[in-house]
Design an enzyme around this catalytic site. Structure first.
Site, short mmCIF file in Angstrom:
data_model
loop_
_atom_site.label_atom_id
_atom_site.label_comp_id
_atom_site.label_asym_id
_atom_site.label_seq_id
_atom_site.Cartn_x
_atom_site.Cartn_y
_atom_site.Cartn_z
N GLU A 1 -7.85 -65.60 -67.18
CA GLU A 1 -8.32 -65.69 -68.64
C GLU A 1 -7.37 -64.44 -69.60
O GLU A 1 -7.69 -64.14 -70.57
CB GLU A 1 -9.60 -65.76 -69.39
CG GLU A 1 -10.35 -66.47 -69.05
CD GLU A 1 -11.48 -66.87 -69.33
OE1 GLU A 1 -12.35 -66.03 -69.85
OE2 GLU A 1 -12.17 -67.71 -69.22
N GLU B 1 -12.10 -73.92 -65.62
CA GLU B 1 -13.74 -73.76 -65.60
C GLU B 1 -14.33 -74.40 -66.59
O GLU B 1 -14.17 -74.59 -67.96
CB GLU B 1 -13.78 -72.22 -66.30
CG GLU B 1 -14.08 -70.88 -65.28
CD GLU B 1 -14.00 -69.75 -65.67
OE1 GLU B 1 -14.47 -69.57 -67.05
OE2 GLU B 1 -13.77 -68.60 -64.79
C1 LIG Z 1 -13.42 -66.94 -73.31
C2 LIG Z 1 -14.48 -66.97 -72.88
O1 LIG Z 1 -15.71 -66.98 -73.27
N1 LIG Z 1 -14.07 -66.57 -71.64
C3 LIG Z 1 -15.94 -66.89 -70.46
C4 LIG Z 1 -16.03 -68.09 -69.73
O2 LIG Z 1 -16.44 -68.17 -68.87
C5 LIG Z 1 -16.90 -67.75 -67.83
C6 LIG Z 1 -17.66 -67.91 -66.82
O3 LIG Z 1 -18.88 -67.93 -67.84
C7 LIG Z 1 -17.37 -66.60 -68.55
O4 LIG Z 1 -16.79 -64.82 -67.59
C8 LIG Z 1 -15.82 -65.65 -70.04
O5 LIG Z 1 -15.88 -65.09 -71.06
#
Ligand SMILES: CC(=O)N[C@H]1CO[C@H](CO)[C@@H](O)[C@@H]1O
Ligand SMILES: *[C@@H]1O[C@H](CO)[C@@H](O)[C@H](O)[C@H]1NC(C)=O
Ligand SMILES: *[C@@H]1O[C@H](CO)[C@@H](O)[C@H](O)[C@H]1NC(C)=O
Ligand SMILES: *[C@@H]1O[C@H](CO)[C@@H](O)[C@H](O)[C@H]1NC(C)=O
Ligand SMILES: *[C@@H]1O[C@H](CO)[C@@H](O)[C@H](O)[C@H]1NC(C)=O
Ligand SMILES: *[C@@H]1O[C@H](CO)[C@@H](O)[C@H](O)[C@H]1NC(C)=O
Length: 833
Positions: free
Chosen positions: A186, A255
């Site tokens: 991310e 995800e």
């Molecule tokens: C951008 C965001 O919200 N990222 C989240 C996505 O979900 C994962 C799993 O819960 C998190 O780790 C991230 O922070």
């Protein structure tokens, strides 16, 4: 390889050849194109679920993977947790639930594929996002950017993991299960904050990873500018509108948030089976071929691994498998039905011609044609309106916010809003251990509070907890002295101690007295502590004990977020309308000590040498107390939990294994819960919550593998003050199972590992009511409708009672004539487990 041998020498040559060839003779070639990941040249539908190995135990892994496979997954995804494996620089640990190789082999043993998300930044609601805190203290380091110190550490760790997998032949290119790896995580969400250096860094990540030569593709999630050959992928609640940055990359969803995580002070989030199935069906309808549930099994944040701040010890996530590894029904079953159907359409979805037909607003059909046959998806994304469409001269009603799947474009086999799977409720039962008294017999000892003693590390400033404690403990002492003479302007005045901290918890002690504590409220992690104090002439000892509750794990520069007392620390004397301020922040010498005395001595291991436990005058509501009790394991196989109601906040250990932090005194905010949950419309984490006004987490998982049958030792460190007298061990079992299926479908019932002991209700006809459903208003029972097949109950009893599971084709042949005029007859059953 078939060959006939000529001579013994050619036999030798040949066997050497066979041997070297066979190192890769099961090898799978993994490639990709715009339609999907290809295994040996064939496009695949990959349905994956995240299961993080350290959030359960090796003893649980085979069962979790089996239930994932039974749920229609063909792939398991995990992050790799750097801080667990390298707790101190160049000291590695892959034992117990950190045994990554054993976990990947457990996936391989059941014939599933694996996705290895190395990161090594992983977010994951894991403390410090999975980075070891010693990284923070390397000279000149800056994390997640173009910094040579950091990049060198990242490369060393990533290479070590890749080499470990290669040595065990675990990449698909070597015949192993790993088909995909991930680098970074991310980063696209935060890259802007790192400017050009961020771009430079992500390009370096891509080159570094590609050079590791795993023979399988690399992905980068949430990375719009993913450099070739990285595949960028989507994370979110919905990813149907996602397009990768390279037209030759497949549409992948790494995800899909199956639920959401929980915070101390927060209530329990739920995402409905209907909405989750809708998001998945929609993604495959619109050309997706790989999707991963985050999480499929959430599990438990043991020890101090929970991130945050303020992530609870339970990481249940409302995932298809619950924290303890039981099926979370109907989610598990409703998704399984979808997965099996999608997998049966694999060729059409990955090779078929695709045609999209738009109907009215937000309603569309997608038709996949392959080898003369067609399969249809009808999707309706209207949140509030059912839509009827005409396809091939037939009218089909698609409920709001749902997708119908018709594998032959004529019969609806699945609709995401129509749940045919059973509902299960779980009940917690008291331990039935023989000879177990009603309450545990406790012993206790106090924790010795530290004051300035010579020889400690000192500094003339307030330091960050990460710098001093390097995550060896949640606790860091900040200690100083204040000398007061009788000509001091503050002498004789009313005094207040004021401390600004981002802690998250602060305790203050003055001259041996605990003058109070304060903790940050969820979401407001900066706070000011103020208490009136009395100082004496001469030397005064001031001890501030700061405690973190999970280090920040997400956001730009999350690693630099201050944790601990940053000041100012002041003694404020009120002098009429003005204040006189004595600032201790940087004028005083501060001595530091990381960790509690009991942590240093590891008294939770129960070694005899520290056997100074007392049994009389058991303290109640007293802070800084260690409690100990022995107990027998509840008999049977059902998961075990300990109910810590009555305690304040602290950490719990069973036989030396940390169960995690506990904080049952933190009550979930009262607002935000509603008795109803409409699955329609976009989900968000605040949408369907329960448990407002109750402790955020009352029960704590005790994995069976932590327990012997008798003489187990529970140790609690109580920080705030509590009463352990009502602590009990319980088991979690299926209470009842309710199911409901329409004519023409199959109704399945199971008690998850126990026999069905009775049938409370069964009716084939037009039964009313609901049963076992979360969020249902009104009574939670089925009731007989206006018509019913007379023998429904006795037929179901005969088919199900005494069985572990039973499956009934819902038809008049099996259940007898229902005598209903209604054209949608259904069978409703409530089983007692
Ligand atoms: C951008 C965001 O919200 N990222 C989240 C996505 O979900 C994962 C799993 O819960 C998190 O780790 C991230 O922070
Ligand atoms: C990246 O780091 C290198 C080496 O320190 C430096 O030469 C280069 O200018 C940096 N690039 C950016 C964009 O910061
Ligand atoms: C389908 O629905 C339309 C519009 O409601 C209606 O006019 C038509 O008769 C229906 N067709 C069939 C076959 O039921
Ligand atoms: C200390 O906390 C108080 C109250 O929150 C705030 O007003 C003040 O600005 C803080 N001081 C510093 C230096 O952060
Ligand atoms: C305290 O208040 C008195 C009266 O207002 C004033 O004279 C004195 O200077 C003050 N002391 C300090 C240290 O500010
Ligand atoms: C525990 O003690 C604190 C102060 O020491 C007090 O404020 C609190 O009410 C007590 N709680 C209970 C449950 O007795």
């Amino acid at each position: 390889m078939v060959a006939t041998m000529g001579s013994s020498s050619s036999f030798l040559v040949l066997s050497l050849f066979v041997l070297s060839f066979c190192l890769t003779c099961n090898a799978d070639q993994i490639t990709s194109d715009a339609r999907g990941i290809m295994i040996n040249g064939e496009r695949k539908i990959l349905i994956s679920g995240s299961v993080h190995y350290p959030r359960s135990t090796p003893e649980m892994w085979p069962d979790l993977i089996q239930k994932s496979k039974d749920g229609g997954l063909n792939t398991i995804d995990t992050y790799v947790f750097w801080d667990l494996h390298e707790p101190q620089r160049r000291q590695y640990d892959f034992t117990g639930n950190k045994d990554l190789v054993r976990f990947i082999k457990a996936i391989q043993a059941q014939g599933l594929y694996a996705v290895l998300r190395i990161g090594p930044y992983v977010c994951a609601e894991w403390t410090y996002g999975g980075f070891p805190v010693w990284l923070h203290n390397q000279p000149s380091i800056q994390l997640r950017t173009n910094n040579t110190v950091y990049m060198s550490e990242m490369q060393t760790f990533t290479t070590m993991i890749v080499d470990m997998m290669k040595k065990e032949q675990l990449f698909a290119s070597q015949g192993g299960p790993i088909i995909i790896s991930q680098i970074e995580n991310e980063y696209g969400n935060v890259m802007r904050a790192y400017h050009d250096a961020g771009v430079q860094y992500i390009n370096w990540c891509a080159q570094m990873a590609a050079a590791l030569d795993t023979g399988v593709p690399w992905i980068m999630c949430q990375q719009d500018n993913a450099p070739q050959p990285m595949i960028n992928t989507c994370n979110g609640y919905y990813c149907d509108q996602f397009t990768p940055n390279n037209p030759n990359s497949p549409k992948m969803w790494t995800e899909n948030w199956s639920g959401w995580y929980k915070n101390w002070g927060g209530s329990d989030p739920h995402r409905t089976a209907e909405d989750l199935a809708f998001s998945v069906a929609r993604f495959y309808q619109l050309g997706g071929t790989f999707q991963n549930y985050y999480m499929y099994h959430g599990g438990t944040n043991f020890g101090r691994t929970a991130g945050g701040p303020y992530i609870t010890t339970s990481y249940d996530y409302d995932a298809p498998l619950n924290e303890y590894g039981n099926k979370n029904q109907p989610k598990w079953g409703h998704l399984r039905d979808l997965h099996l159907l999608l997998l049966s359409m694999e060729k059409a979805l990955t090779y078929g011609d695709v045609k999209n037909v738009d109907y009215e607003t937000l309603t569309s059909a997608t038709i996949y044609s392959y080898q003369g046959k067609s399969s249809c998806f009808f999707g309706n994304s209207n949140a509030d309106r059912d839509v009827t469409i005409n396809y091939g001269g037939v009218n089909y009603t698609i409920p709001a916010w749902s997708v119908s799947i018709l594998p032959d474009c004529s019969n609806e086999v699945y609709n995401t809003a129509k749940v045919n799977s059973q509902y299960s409720t779980f009940v917690k039962k008291g331990s039935e251990a023989e000879n177990e008294p009603n309450s545990l017999q406790w012993t206790w000892r106090g924790e010795t509070i530290q004051y300035i003693t010579p020889g400690r590390f000192t500094a003339s400033e307030l330091l960050d907890q990460k710098t001093v404690a390097e995550d060896t403990s949640d606790y860091l002492y900040y200690m100083t002295t204040v000398d007061i003479s009788n000509d001091d302007p503050i002498w004789g005045k009313d005094l207040t101690l004021s401390v600004n901290t981002s802690g998250h918890i602060l305790h203050a002690f003055v001259n041996g007295e605990h003058i109070g504590y304060q903790y940050a409220l969820l979401g407001q992690f900066e706070f000011q502590f103020r208490r009136s104090v009395t100082l004496q002439l001469g030397k005064n000892e001031i001890t501030l004990l700061s405690a973190t509750v999970g280090l920040t794990n997400y956001g730009p520069d999350f690693d630099m977020v201050n944790q601990g007392i940053h000041g100012p620390v002041q003694i404020i004397a009120s002098n009429g309308s003005a204040d006189i301020i004595k600032d201790l922040s940087n004028n005083n010498q501060w001595a530091y000590k990381a960790g509690l005395n009991g942590e240093d001595k590891k008294i939770f291991l129960g070694r005899a040498r520290y056997n100074q436990w007392k049994s009389d005058n058991l303290p109640v509501n007293r802070s800084f107390v260690w409690y100990k009790a022995t107990f027998d394991a509840p008999p049977g196989e059902d998961p075990v939990v300990v109910d810590l109601m009555g305690l304040g906040k602290g950490e719990a250990w069973v036989n030396g294994h940390s169960l995690g932090r506990y904080w049952p005194s933190y009550i979930a905010r009262g607002e935000g819960c509603s008795p109803e949950c409409d699955y329609r419309g976009p989900y968000k984490a605040e949408k369907c919550n329960t448990n407002c006004g109750n402790p955020s987490q009352r029960w704590y998982h005790v994995p069976r593998s932590f327990l012997a049958s008798t003489d187990n030792r529970l140790v609690l460190f109580e920080e705030f003050g509590g009463n352990p007298s009502s602590v009990t061990f319980q088991t979690v079992t299926v209470g009842n199972a309710c199911a409901n299926a329409r004519e023409g479908y199959t109704l399945e019932l199971s008690c998850q590992g126990r026999a069905i002991s009775g049938i409370k209700f069964a009716s084939f006809g037009d039964p009313q009511g609901t049963c076992g459903k979360p969020f249902a208003t009104g009574s939670q029972v089925f009731e007989k409708g206006t018509c019913e097949a007379a023998d429904s109950l006795s037929i179901i009893q005969k088919l199900c009672v005494g069985k572990y599971s039973c499956s009934i084709d819902v038809s008049e042949q099996i259940l007898g004539p229902a005598g209903c005029t209604a054209d949608t007859k259904r069978l409703a059953v409530e089983a007692i487990c």
